[in-house]
Design a protein around this motif. Structure first.
Motif, PDB file in Angstrom:
ATOM      1  N   TYR A 175       0.842  -1.210   0.000  1.00 17.06           N
ATOM      2  CA  TYR A 175       0.000   0.000   0.000  1.00 17.06           C
ATOM      3  C   TYR A 175       0.873   1.256   0.000  1.00 17.06           C
ATOM      4  O   TYR A 175       1.829   1.368   0.769  1.00 17.06           O
ATOM      5  CB  TYR A 175      -0.924   0.017   1.222  1.00 17.06           C
ATOM      6  N   VAL A 176       0.539   2.196  -0.870  1.00 24.42           N
ATOM      7  CA  VAL A 176       1.267   3.470  -0.961  1.00 24.42           C
ATOM      8  C   VAL A 176       0.325   4.600  -0.550  1.00 24.42           C
ATOM      9  O   VAL A 176      -0.697   4.821  -1.207  1.00 24.42           O
ATOM     10  CB  VAL A 176       1.792   3.713  -2.388  1.00 24.42           C
ATOM     11  N   PRO A 177       0.635   5.324   0.526  1.00 27.49           N
ATOM     12  CA  PRO A 177      -0.241   6.399   0.989  1.00 27.49           C
ATOM     13  C   PRO A 177      -0.206   7.608   0.052  1.00 27.49           C
ATOM     14  O   PRO A 177       0.764   7.801  -0.685  1.00 27.49           O
ATOM     15  CB  PRO A 177       0.320   6.752   2.369  1.00 27.49           C
ATOM     16  N   THR A 178      -1.261   8.391   0.128  1.00 22.44           N
ATOM     17  CA  THR A 178      -1.384   9.562  -0.752  1.00 22.44           C
ATOM     18  C   THR A 178      -1.271  10.880   0.002  1.00 22.44           C
ATOM     19  O   THR A 178      -0.689  11.836  -0.503  1.00 22.44           O
ATOM     20  CB  THR A 178      -2.746   9.528  -1.481  1.00 22.44           C
ATOM     21  N   LYS A 240      -7.434   4.956   5.143  1.00 20.87           N
ATOM     22  CA  LYS A 240      -6.343   4.002   4.960  1.00 20.87           C
ATOM     23  C   LYS A 240      -4.983   4.658   5.211  1.00 20.87           C
ATOM     24  O   LYS A 240      -4.096   4.057   5.834  1.00 20.87           O
ATOM     25  CB  LYS A 240      -6.396   3.416   3.542  1.00 20.87           C
ATOM     26  N   ASP A 241      -4.819   5.883   4.729  1.00 24.31           N
ATOM     27  CA  ASP A 241      -3.556   6.591   4.946  1.00 24.31           C
ATOM     28  C   ASP A 241      -3.288   6.789   6.433  1.00 24.31           C
ATOM     29  O   ASP A 241      -2.144   6.656   6.896  1.00 24.31           O
ATOM     30  CB  ASP A 241      -3.579   7.953   4.244  1.00 24.31           C
ATOM     31  N   TYR A 242      -4.326   7.106   7.172  1.00 21.61           N
ATOM     32  CA  TYR A 242      -4.159   7.304   8.623  1.00 21.61           C
ATOM     33  C   TYR A 242      -3.692   6.010   9.270  1.00 21.61           C
ATOM     34  O   TYR A 242      -2.794   6.003  10.122  1.00 21.61           O
ATOM     35  CB  TYR A 242      -5.452   7.785   9.253  1.00 21.61           C
ATOM     36  N   ASN A 243      -4.307   4.912   8.872  1.00 16.75           N
ATOM     37  CA  ASN A 243      -3.901   3.613   9.390  1.00 16.75           C
ATOM     38  C   ASN A 243      -2.445   3.306   9.039  1.00 16.75           C
ATOM     39  O   ASN A 243      -1.693   2.769   9.848  1.00 16.75           O
ATOM     40  CB  ASN A 243      -4.812   2.505   8.847  1.00 16.75           C
TER      41      ASN A 243
END
Length: 250
Positions: A175-178, A240-243
């Motif tokens: 997973y790649v955060p934004t 998802k990014d926060y996670n």
């Protein structure tokens, strides 16, 4: 069960179940037992190991009272300290799954806990709890005087999923955060966003989705035109990014 609607920092109303008077009384007695155990152990050590008489020999009444006050000081500040560091809970409240919250949706602070602690003298200790019980029965939100003075209430967590669970999202290993700006949010912010987003999806409430999106964009200081997602995709990515950045990955 009585409920209270709290307007959160996301400007969304969420209903919480108010803690029952019986639950609050049981939590108080659990804490009382813990404090009593501390006093028992303290004086057992003083008498059997440290020889209590050596400490008190030659003390007058005032000095003895001051000495006892000092060694029992932890039980006097027990509630204030624990509610501050445990965000509205003591061990008794935690066991009963109840918690102190601000009615206006903001996180209660030290000043609120201090004022509630001071009002315990009136609500509980000066009259065996009669004033506190009467005000909780008479008030709309089961508030004692300390709660009324600070704008707080005690809610039940029994019917609510724990924050640490509600914010979890399954993330793929690659997973790649934004949006690294999500670290500006708190666990409570993400919980509120996720709960209301899920409710909005079920009822297809586009107004709530619009408001959530606008609020997130404002907090993260993003340019709306620069977001390469639909509103629903954007909210999912933020969660998802926060996670990802906080390590809360199930």
């Amino acid at each position: 069960m009585d409920q209270i609607a709290i307007n959160t920092s996301q400007n969304v109303n969420i209903n919480f179940t108010l803690a029952g008077i019986g639950e609050r009384i049981l939590a108080f007695f659990i804490d009382l037992i813990i404090k009593g155990f501390y006093v028992f152990v303290l004086f057992w050590v003083m008498r059997n190991i440290l020889d209590y008489s050596d400490f008190t020999r030659g003390m007058d009444g005032w000095s003895l009272s001051a000495f006892i006050l000092i060694i029992t000081f932890p039980i006097h500040i027990y509630t204030l300290v624990l509610e501050t560091i445990m965000e509205g809970q003591t061990f008794g409240k935690k066991l009963m799954k109840i918690k102190v919250v601000k009615i206006d949706g903001y996180q209660a602070g030290f000043g609120d806990y201090l004022m509630r602690w001071i009002f315990r003298l009136v609500d509980i200790y000066s009259n065996s709890g009669i004033v506190g019980i009467i005000t909780m029965v008479a008030s709309k939100n089961h508030q004692r005087l300390g709660d009324i003075a600070t704008g707080t209430a005690v809610i039940s967590l029994k019917n609510n999923v724990n924050i640490s669970h509600t914010i979890l999202e399954q993330l793929k290993e690659d997973y790649v955060p934004t949006f690294p700006q999500v670290i500006l949010l708190s666990d409570n912010d993400i919980r509120i966003i996720k709960e209301n987003f899920q409710k909005a999806l079920k009822s297809d409430d586009r107004q709530i989705i619009n408001r959530l999106t606008a609020r997130i964009v404002e907090i993260l200081k993003l340019e709306p035109d620069s977001i390469p997602f639909t509103q629903r995709q954007f909210i999912r990515v933020v969660i998802k990014d926060y996670n990802f950045y906080t390590g809360k990955d199930s």
